[in-house]
Design a protein around this motif. Structure first.
Motif, PDB file in Angstrom:
ATOM      1  N   GLY A 206       0.642  -1.240  -0.034  1.00  0.00           N
ATOM      2  CA  GLY A 206      -0.039  -0.018   0.128  1.00  0.00           C
ATOM      3  C   GLY A 206       0.899   1.289   0.068  1.00  0.00           C
ATOM      4  O   GLY A 206       0.601   2.226  -0.585  1.00  0.00           O
ATOM      5  N   LEU A 207       1.778   1.191   0.686  1.00  0.00           N
ATOM      6  CA  LEU A 207       2.727   2.600   0.785  1.00  0.00           C
ATOM      7  C   LEU A 207       3.276   2.543  -0.709  1.00  0.00           C
ATOM      8  O   LEU A 207       3.756   3.838  -1.120  1.00  0.00           O
ATOM      9  N   ARG A 208       3.813   1.531  -1.339  1.00  0.00           N
ATOM     10  CA  ARG A 208       4.240   1.755  -2.753  1.00  0.00           C
ATOM     11  C   ARG A 208       3.416   2.101  -3.598  1.00  0.00           C
ATOM     12  O   ARG A 208       3.516   3.008  -4.531  1.00  0.00           O
ATOM     13  N   LEU A 209       1.985   1.897  -3.443  1.00  0.00           N
ATOM     14  CA  LEU A 209       1.020   2.402  -4.481  1.00  0.00           C
ATOM     15  C   LEU A 209       1.010   4.034  -3.986  1.00  0.00           C
ATOM     16  O   LEU A 209       0.826   4.955  -5.002  1.00  0.00           O
ATOM     17  N   LEU A 210       1.081   4.294  -2.902  1.00  0.00           N
ATOM     18  CA  LEU A 210       0.546   5.781  -2.552  1.00  0.00           C
ATOM     19  C   LEU A 210       2.106   6.665  -2.745  1.00  0.00           C
ATOM     20  O   LEU A 210       2.040   7.522  -3.301  1.00  0.00           O
ATOM     21  N   GLY A 211       3.042   5.812  -2.474  1.00  0.00           N
ATOM     22  CA  GLY A 211       4.512   6.803  -3.251  1.00  0.00           C
ATOM     23  C   GLY A 211       4.440   6.804  -4.492  1.00  0.00           C
ATOM     24  O   GLY A 211       5.311   7.654  -4.981  1.00  0.00           O
ATOM     25  N   GLN A 212       3.944   6.112  -5.212  1.00  0.00           N
ATOM     26  CA  GLN A 212       3.908   6.556  -6.752  1.00  0.00           C
ATOM     27  C   GLN A 212       3.031   7.878  -7.163  1.00  0.00           C
ATOM     28  O   GLN A 212       3.392   8.180  -8.382  1.00  0.00           O
ATOM     29  N   CYS A 213       2.362   8.413  -6.277  1.00  0.00           N
ATOM     30  CA  CYS A 213       1.686   9.352  -6.209  1.00  0.00           C
ATOM     31  C   CYS A 213       2.604  10.605  -5.727  1.00  0.00           C
ATOM     32  O   CYS A 213       2.820  10.978  -4.619  1.00  0.00           O
ATOM     33  N   PRO A 214       2.924  11.510  -6.705  1.00  0.00           N
ATOM     34  CA  PRO A 214       3.825  12.556  -6.444  1.00  0.00           C
ATOM     35  C   PRO A 214       3.287  13.629  -5.338  1.00  0.00           C
ATOM     36  O   PRO A 214       4.069  14.253  -4.772  1.00  0.00           O
ATOM     37  N   ASN A 215       2.119  13.625  -5.307  1.00  0.00           N
ATOM     38  CA  ASN A 215       1.348  14.544  -4.355  1.00  0.00           C
ATOM     39  C   ASN A 215       1.013  13.947  -2.807  1.00  0.00           C
ATOM     40  O   ASN A 215       0.265  14.322  -2.089  1.00  0.00           O
ATOM     41  N   VAL A 216       1.680  12.946  -2.427  1.00  0.00           N
ATOM     42  CA  VAL A 216       1.610  12.152  -1.378  1.00  0.00           C
ATOM     43  C   VAL A 216       2.711  12.205  -0.534  1.00  0.00           C
ATOM     44  O   VAL A 216       3.882  11.697  -0.967  1.00  0.00           O
ATOM     45  N   SER A 217       2.687  12.743   0.683  1.00  0.00           N
ATOM     46  CA  SER A 217       3.904  12.464   1.851  1.00  0.00           C
ATOM     47  C   SER A 217       3.303  11.659   2.705  1.00  0.00           C
ATOM     48  O   SER A 217       2.279  11.231   3.043  1.00  0.00           O
ATOM     49  N   ILE A 218       4.620  11.347   3.609  1.00  0.00           N
ATOM     50  CA  ILE A 218       4.059  10.686   4.842  1.00  0.00           C
ATOM     51  C   ILE A 218       4.535  11.115   6.023  1.00  0.00           C
ATOM     52  O   ILE A 218       5.708  11.529   6.115  1.00  0.00           O
ATOM     53  N   LYS A 219       3.763  10.987   6.959  1.00  0.00           N
ATOM     54  CA  LYS A 219       4.097  11.484   8.200  1.00  0.00           C
ATOM     55  C   LYS A 219       4.458  10.123   9.065  1.00  0.00           C
ATOM     56  O   LYS A 219       3.865   9.299   9.393  1.00  0.00           O
ATOM     57  N   LEU A 220       5.762  10.288   9.666  1.00  0.00           N
ATOM     58  CA  LEU A 220       6.467   9.202  10.443  1.00  0.00           C
ATOM     59  C   LEU A 220       5.842   9.508  11.982  1.00  0.00           C
ATOM     60  O   LEU A 220       6.641  10.368  12.635  1.00  0.00           O
ATOM     61  N   SER A 221       4.941   9.049  12.519  1.00  0.00           N
ATOM     62  CA  SER A 221       4.290   9.253  13.675  1.00  0.00           C
ATOM     63  C   SER A 221       3.505   8.338  14.198  1.00  0.00           C
ATOM     64  O   SER A 221       3.050   7.377  13.362  1.00  0.00           O
TER      65      SER A 221
END
Length: 299
Positions: A206-221
Motif C-alpha cells: 500500500g505504501l508503494r502504491l501511494l508513493g507512486q503519487c507525487p502529491n502524497v507525503s508520509i508523516k512518520l508518527s
C-alpha cells in the motif's frame, strides 16, 4: 545524534476539557490506544513546552482532535494563537465532514476564523475488528464525499489522510484523481494487522502504491498507537521502509503529542527518531525534521 536539536512538529493536539468538545476524553473507554485515561486532562502549549526538554521546537501544526464541534475547536485555537503563547500552533489542520451537505459552508467558516488553516483531516479508518474501527463507513465510496473533496484544491488546502493499509489502493486512486491536492499520510500508514505476513505485505504494498503519487507525503508518527511497547529497534524497519518508498523529500517526523506520550516521553520519541536516521546527511536531517513540514504546511 544527541539532543538538543531543532524540529518542527507537524502533528500535535491541544484541548481544554472545560470546552466540552472532546467527549471521548470525558469518559475514557479502552480502544486501540489501550487505557488512555492518563491523558484525559488539559493539554496546552505550555505542556508541550515542558515536555520538549532540550528538543528545540521551532513551530507546531495542530491537527483536529476529534472534536464534536470542529468550528468551536478552530475558534478556541484561534484565541489561543492570538495570545502569542510559545508553541501555540503556527498552522491548523481542521476537521470537516465532507459527507455533509454543509461541508463547503463549514470549510469556509474555518477559513474565516483563522488565516492559519492549511489543511483538512477527516479520519477514514475502517476495520473489520471493532477495536480498530474508527468510523464504521467507507467515506471514499460515497459520491457526495468525493464530490466535496474537490473543494480542497479550490482553496489550496492539503488533506491529512488517516487510513489503514486495506484502504491504501483506494486512497491512491483518490490521490491520482486530485493531483492538485497535497496528501499527507498520517501515522506511517497505521500498520495494524501485525500477526501475519499478509498484514506486513498489505502495509508495504500500500505504501508503494501511494508513493507512486507525487502529491502524497508520509508523516512518520503514531507508532505507539499500534505498538504500545515500541522500541527504536521495532520501529526502525517501518521508518526505513517508509523513507525508502517516499524519499527524504516526502517524509517528515511528528510526535502525535500528547497521544504517543502514553508510550514514551516527548524527548525519548524524538531522540529515537534521530538515532534511527543518524546516518543521513545534515541536509536530509533538516528535511525530515523541519523543512518538509515547513513546506507542506506553508510555515
Amino acid at each position: 545524534m544527541s539532543s538538543p536539536f531543532q524540529i518542527i512538529d507537524p502533528h500535535v493536539h491541544f484541548w481544554s476539557l472545560k470546552e466540552n468538545n472532546q467527549p471521548w476524553l470525558a469518559d475514557p473507554q479502552p480502544n486501540l490506544l489501550g487505557d488512555y485515561s492518563p491523558m484525559a486532562h488539559d493539554h496546552l502549549p505550555q505542556d508541550l513546552v515542558q515536555a520538549s526538554g532540550e528538543i528545540e521546537v521551532l513551530a507546531t501544526v495542530h491537527v483536529e482532535a476529534d472534536a464534536t464541534d470542529p468550528i468551536a475547536e478552530t475558534r478556541w485555537l484561534s484565541r489561543l494563537m492570538e495570545t502569542g503563547e510559545r508553541l501555540a500552533p503556527s498552522a491548523l489542520v481542521v476537521g470537516v465532514d465532507l459527507s455533509r451537505d454543509d461541508a463547503e459552508a463549514v470549510l469556509d467558516e474555518h477559513m474565516s476564523l483563522s488565516t492559519s488553516v492549511r489543511g483538512v483531516r477527516q479520519i477514514l479508518n475502517v476495520h473489520a475488528n471493532p477495536l480498530f474501527d474508527y468510523v464504521g463507513r467507507h467515506y471514499m465510496h460515497e459520491k457526495l464525499w468525493k464530490d466535496h473533496f474537490a473543494l480542497l484544491a479550490d482553496r489550496n488546502l492539503s488533506f491529512d489522510l488517516q487510513i489503514y493499509p486495506s484502504q491504501m489502493a483506494e486512497a491512491a486512486t483518490l490521490a491520482r484523481q486530485h493531483a492538485d491536492t497535497q496528501f499527507v499520510l498520517n501515522h506511517a500508514g497505521m500498520y495494524v494487522d501485525r500477526t501475519t505476513l499478509a498484514g506486513w505485505q498489505d502495509w508495504r504494498d500500500g505504501l508503494r502504491l501511494l508513493g507512486q503519487c507525487p502529491n502524497v507525503s508520509i508523516k512518520l508518527s503514531g507508532f505507539g498507537m499500534l505498538d504500545h511497547h515500541w522500541t527504536p529497534e521495532s520501529i526502525r524497519p517501518l521508518i526505513w521502509e517508509a523513507i525508502d518508498v517516499f524519499g527524504v523529500e516526502r517524509a517528515l517526523f511528528a510526535s502525535n503529542f500528547p497521544v504517543d506520550g502514553l508510550y514514551a516521553s516527548y524527548t525519548q520519541l524524538w531522540q529515537a527518531y534521530a538515532d534511527i536516521v543518524s546516518g543521513v546527511s545534515k541536509h536530509e536531517f533538516a528535511r525530515l525534521f523541519r523543512d518538509n513540514a515547513r513546506s507542506l504546511y506553508c510555515l
